[in-house]
Design a protein around this motif. Structure first.
Motif, mmCIF file in Angstrom:
data_model
loop_
_atom_site.group_PDB
_atom_site.id
_atom_site.type_symbol
_atom_site.label_atom_id
_atom_site.label_comp_id
_atom_site.label_asym_id
_atom_site.label_seq_id
_atom_site.Cartn_x
_atom_site.Cartn_y
_atom_site.Cartn_z
ATOM 1 N N ASP A 164 42.340 55.119 45.331
ATOM 2 C CA ASP A 164 42.625 56.148 46.368
ATOM 3 C C ASP A 164 42.330 55.886 47.770
ATOM 4 N N ILE A 165 41.251 54.944 48.129
ATOM 5 C CA ILE A 165 41.127 54.420 49.122
ATOM 6 C C ILE A 165 42.427 53.688 49.692
ATOM 7 N N ILE A 166 43.065 52.407 48.292
ATOM 8 C CA ILE A 166 43.942 51.763 49.282
ATOM 9 C C ILE A 166 45.397 52.976 49.064
ATOM 10 N N LYS A 167 45.166 53.505 48.582
ATOM 11 C CA LYS A 167 46.469 54.274 49.662
ATOM 12 C C LYS A 167 46.293 54.807 50.366
ATOM 13 N N GLN A 168 45.153 55.497 50.699
ATOM 14 C CA GLN A 168 44.598 55.648 51.999
ATOM 15 C C GLN A 168 45.290 54.832 53.736
ATOM 16 N N LEU A 169 44.487 53.530 52.974
ATOM 17 C CA LEU A 169 45.679 52.006 53.629
ATOM 18 C C LEU A 169 46.835 52.832 53.845
ATOM 19 N N ARG A 170 47.651 52.316 52.733
ATOM 20 C CA ARG A 170 48.822 52.066 52.459
ATOM 21 C C ARG A 170 49.446 53.347 53.573
ATOM 22 N N ALA A 171 49.114 54.062 53.439
ATOM 23 C CA ALA A 171 49.329 55.032 54.007
ATOM 24 C C ALA A 171 49.133 54.949 55.715
ATOM 25 N N LEU A 172 48.217 54.185 55.994
ATOM 26 C CA LEU A 172 48.290 53.873 57.332
ATOM 27 C C LEU A 172 49.107 52.739 57.865
ATOM 28 N N GLY A 173 50.033 51.822 56.687
ATOM 29 C CA GLY A 173 51.201 51.033 56.852
ATOM 30 C C GLY A 173 49.880 49.372 56.811
ATOM 31 N N ILE A 174 48.713 49.377 56.219
ATOM 32 C CA ILE A 174 48.106 47.881 56.113
ATOM 33 C C ILE A 174 48.459 47.585 54.547
ATOM 34 N N ARG A 175 48.238 46.423 54.490
ATOM 35 C CA ARG A 175 48.507 45.706 53.139
ATOM 36 C C ARG A 175 47.235 45.588 52.531
ATOM 37 N N VAL A 176 47.443 45.338 51.500
ATOM 38 C CA VAL A 176 46.076 45.118 50.779
ATOM 39 C C VAL A 176 46.570 44.026 49.637
ATOM 40 N N ALA A 177 45.724 43.471 49.874
ATOM 41 C CA ALA A 177 45.825 42.275 48.427
ATOM 42 C C ALA A 177 44.604 42.119 48.190
ATOM 43 N N LEU A 178 45.536 41.755 46.228
ATOM 44 C CA LEU A 178 44.308 41.205 45.386
ATOM 45 C C LEU A 178 43.659 40.035 45.811
ATOM 46 N N ASP A 179 42.702 39.527 46.088
ATOM 47 C CA ASP A 179 41.746 38.428 45.905
ATOM 48 C C ASP A 179 41.584 37.902 44.510
ATOM 49 N N ASP A 180 41.155 36.665 45.040
ATOM 50 C CA ASP A 180 40.242 35.659 43.283
ATOM 51 C C ASP A 180 41.148 36.147 42.179
ATOM 52 N N PHE A 181 42.410 36.196 41.808
ATOM 53 C CA PHE A 181 43.214 36.366 40.501
ATOM 54 C C PHE A 181 42.973 36.254 40.031
ATOM 55 N N GLY A 182 41.909 36.751 38.218
ATOM 56 C CA GLY A 182 42.577 35.770 37.322
ATOM 57 C C GLY A 182 40.343 35.568 36.964
ATOM 58 N N THR A 183 39.834 35.692 38.297
ATOM 59 C CA THR A 183 38.271 35.865 37.807
ATOM 60 C C THR A 183 37.693 36.545 37.455
ATOM 61 N N GLY A 184 38.330 37.472 37.351
ATOM 62 C CA GLY A 184 37.263 39.055 37.189
ATOM 63 C C GLY A 184 37.901 39.541 35.736
ATOM 64 N N TYR A 185 37.700 40.684 35.649
ATOM 65 C CA TYR A 185 38.197 41.084 33.730
ATOM 66 C C TYR A 185 39.672 42.111 34.034
#
Ligand code: C2E
Ligand code: CA
Ligand code: CA
Ligand code: CA
Length: 279
Positions: free
Chosen positions: A164-185
């Motif tokens: 939900d927060i990511i969607k709100q950020l995207r609606a503001l025109g902000i880019r979102v990156a998923l960091d450290d991909f592969g290290t989590g679950y």
């Protein structure tokens, strides 16, 4: 303290006592780090894999703690998260970075992406989105050049809230990156649910390119899947020419790492701006 038989400290080794002391010292120091101007940011360039054109910068926090010296973010960020101080520090970081990049944009008439790391604790703070909105408004920074990096671990603890927060950020025109991909679950299938723009493949994967056969396949697979979902890929921690060649060959979009540039202190990033201007 070691002599006192009744003191609980006797159960700790001297090294452990030092650890505890150091931790308390860091906790205490962090409380005043913003007010005392001890924090500053460095900026690591990200480049287009093929053309080597500048994509933008990742902002990384640094802390010079008087009397102790330099404390790295891998050490102080987790403590700032546990104690909640990250909310204030994180706000200072966003304000600092946007102010700096706004100033550069004005001076050089050129805009480029700047990416800021966000901790879970900071992100689930109820005023996070409105705080970002306020800082954007105050600084005048164009939100389409702002990218926020979040790690997979946020998704484990608060999946719905975070989406939900990511969607709100995207609606503001902000880019979102998923960091450290592969290290989590987070599995690859998770990606479809996430409204992210960018995926950053963790350095631990990049390190093993051409060393573990299976890793070449995994990296290739991640790039392909991300592209199928319309997500751009940044490889982080690229140190070797052969890693770059592999990534180039397999269509990775951007790279970041010591091979091309370490994080740069403040005024040095101006050279990057200037080289762009002259292109
Ligand atoms: P990260 O987000 O994965 O950032 C990349 C780290 O890898 C940075 O370490 C960067 O200096 C380092 N690095 C980049 N290229 C290379 C390379 O080619 N070789 C090697 N050996 N290292 C490379 P740094 O600056 O020490 O930051 C460590 C971690 O601390 C970051 O990992 C991030 O999780 C956290 N962090 C740093 N700044 C911030 C911040 O402003 N806010 C938050 N929440 N976390 C931060
Ligand atoms: Ca990062
Ligand atoms: Ca990373
Ligand atoms: Ca990392």
């Amino acid at each position: 303290a070691k002599k006192s038989g009744k003191n609980f400290i006797q159960f700790y080794t001297y090294e452990m006592q030092l650890e505890i002391l150091k931790r308390l010292q860091i906790e205490n120091g962090l409380l005043y780090s913003v007010k005392n101007n001890e924090l500053y940011m460095v900026y690591q360039p990200m480049y287009h894999c093929e053309t080597k054109a500048l994509r933008g910068f990742e902002a990384l926090a640094r802390w010079k703690y008087p009397g102790i010296g330099f404390v790295g973010p891998s050490q102080f960020i987790p403590i700032a998260e546990e104690t909640g101080i990250i909310v204030d520090i994180g706000k200072w970081i966003i304000h600092e970075v946007l102010t700096k990049f706004m100033e550069l944009q004005r001076r050089y008439q050129f805009s480029t992406i700047v990416s800021i790391n966000i901790s879970v604790v900071q992100m689930i703070d109820s005023s996070f989105v409105s705080m970002i909105k306020d800082v954007i408004k105050e600084t005048g920074f164009d939100s389409k050049y702002l990218e926020l990096e979040i790690t997979e671990s946020v998704l484990i603890s608060y999946p719905e809230q975070i989406i939900d927060i990511i969607k709100q950020l995207r609606a503001l025109g902000i880019r979102v990156a998923l960091d450290d991909f592969g290290t989590g679950y987070a599995s690859l299938s998770y990606l479809q649910m996430l409204p992210i723009n960018v995926l950053k493949i963790d350095k631990s994967f990049i390190d093993k390119i051409n060393i573990e056969d299976s890793m070449n396949q995994i990296v290739e697979h991640i790039i392909n899947l991300a592209h199928r979902l319309g997500i751009e890929v940044v490889a982080e921690g690229v140190e070797k020419e052969e890693q770059l060649n592999f990534l180039l060959q397999h269509g990775c979009d951007y790279i970041q790492g010591h091979l091309l540039s370490a994080p740069l202190e403040d005024e040095l990033i101006i050279n990057q701006f200037l080289s762009l201007q002259n292109n």
